[in-house]
Design an enzyme around this catalytic site. Sequence first.
Site, PDB file in Angstrom:
ATOM      1  CG  HIS A  83     -81.597 -75.166  46.293  1.00  0.00           C
ATOM      2  ND1 HIS A  83     -81.061 -76.143  47.106  1.00  0.00           N
ATOM      3  CD2 HIS A  83     -81.442 -74.002  46.947  1.00  0.00           C
ATOM      4  CE1 HIS A  83     -80.591 -75.582  48.210  1.00  0.00           C
ATOM      5  NE2 HIS A  83     -80.804 -74.282  48.132  1.00  0.00           N
ATOM      6  CG  ASP A 162     -71.574 -75.653  50.907  1.00  0.00           C
ATOM      7  OD1 ASP A 162     -71.459 -74.414  50.989  1.00  0.00           O
ATOM      8  OD2 ASP A 162     -72.583 -76.261  51.274  1.00  0.00           O
ATOM      9  NE  ARG A 169     -71.267 -68.500  53.861  1.00  0.00           N
ATOM     10  CZ  ARG A 169     -72.277 -68.961  53.127  1.00  0.00           C
ATOM     11  NH1 ARG A 169     -72.237 -70.165  52.617  1.00  0.00           N
ATOM     12  NH2 ARG A 169     -73.317 -68.195  52.892  1.00  0.00           N
ATOM     13  CB  SER A 184     -73.084 -72.082  49.751  1.00  0.00           C
ATOM     14  OG  SER A 184     -73.761 -73.034  50.514  1.00  0.00           O
ATOM     15  CE  LYS A 188     -75.245 -76.663  49.337  1.00  0.00           C
ATOM     16  NZ  LYS A 188     -75.528 -76.135  50.668  1.00  0.00           N
TER      17      LYS A 188
END
Length: 437
Positions: A83, A162, A169, A184, A188
């Site tokens: 990620h 999320d 947010r 967050s 995922k």
Amino acid sequence: MATMTEIIGKKQRGEALSQTDIAEFINSYTKGETPDYQAAALLMAIYFKGMNHEETVVLTEEMAHSGDMIDLSAIHGVKVDKHSTGGVGDKTTLILAPIAAACGAKVAKMSGRGLGHTGGTIDKLESIPGFKTALDKAEFFEIVNRVGAAVVGATANIAPADKKIYALRDLTCTVASLPLISASIMSKKLASGADAIVLDVKCGSGAFMKTVDEAKALAQMMIDIGEAHGRKMAAFITDMDIPLGFAIGNALEVKEAVETLQGKGPADLTEICVQLAGSMICLAGIGTLEECTQKARKAISDGSGFRKFKEMIQAQGGDVSVIEDCSKLIGKPLEKIVRAPESAYISAMDTERCGIASMLLGAGRRKKEDALDYHAGIILEAKTGDKVRAGDVIARLYSTKPELFAEAEAELLSAYSFGPKKPELPPLVLATLFGKC
Ligand code: URA
């Protein structure tokens, strides 16, 4: 059970929330029972008072379980994921997935689309004619088992909590909170099912984390959450002050990824991919970090990474001939040359503005529903640290719509700063953190 007002009050006083408090918030907000104003108040209290390790782990877990938890156990071997916290010109997934697969890891990757100045892996892959990013589960698993890697679009039901919380947010200025960012991202990743996760945490002017210390704190928090859920974890803190490689835009980035897999890519992109892929292969249990980094390097030099990329494209329905001859992929968009306005060193680049310039050419979306021009984008001919003379070519813009050039050129020029002295370039990898495994 505490009411939302009581939960907000508790966090406002700096007290730790219990598992039931957090579960109540996530369940009721995802179902639409808690209104945005109460969720916003709680997020602001978390922003100011923070969350301890246990609270952050529970928040991540509850957010992950708000939707589907993907079970990848039908795929043999260790499933590794990666990620990135977001970048401009970041085409690393296209390079890492085939390298890791060529070296024996399994990559069952779910990626996103781009929005605003950032690009998305799914958009890049869809610039390859025929490439399918929506596969059913059986097809996805079959390709990963047979080829070693597949990249698909994230399904609508990965961590829906999320999606709602992130949108709120964004509007309430509560994005830059370590526990909220960690929960967050990791919700995922946990829901996506991989056994091991390598994080690329961007640091610099264009990133959420402005300093190495902040980025390290975020990375450590995400490593702790992953390990608390039995995942093997590693994180790289990488510089985000200079775009990675030279290409920005979908087909242009695929071409640069192909060149990198063929050993002809930009040095910065190649090095970061070798290091990230090395750690993915290492987390898959294939060898020591040093051995795996060498394996990743070899997958480029012996062509096995490139062959794997072509196998993956073919398996997902893409036209491999455009990868073998990238001029077919690039097409014939119009070109506009951007020249240096003065003789000087390029002292800095605003990567976000580079991404916006590419979006203005049609390579990205202003709004979710916007259509993309896959051939649009930018090739940077000069980056931070280069010395240029007035009139030298510093970039080439591509678009199928000539009326878009003027605004994009102005935006790109505003991304460059010039100065009399050669700036000191930061190292590409600012720090690495490994979990306990
Ligand atoms: N990326 C995410 O997915 N979530 C954040 O909060 C920040 C970056």
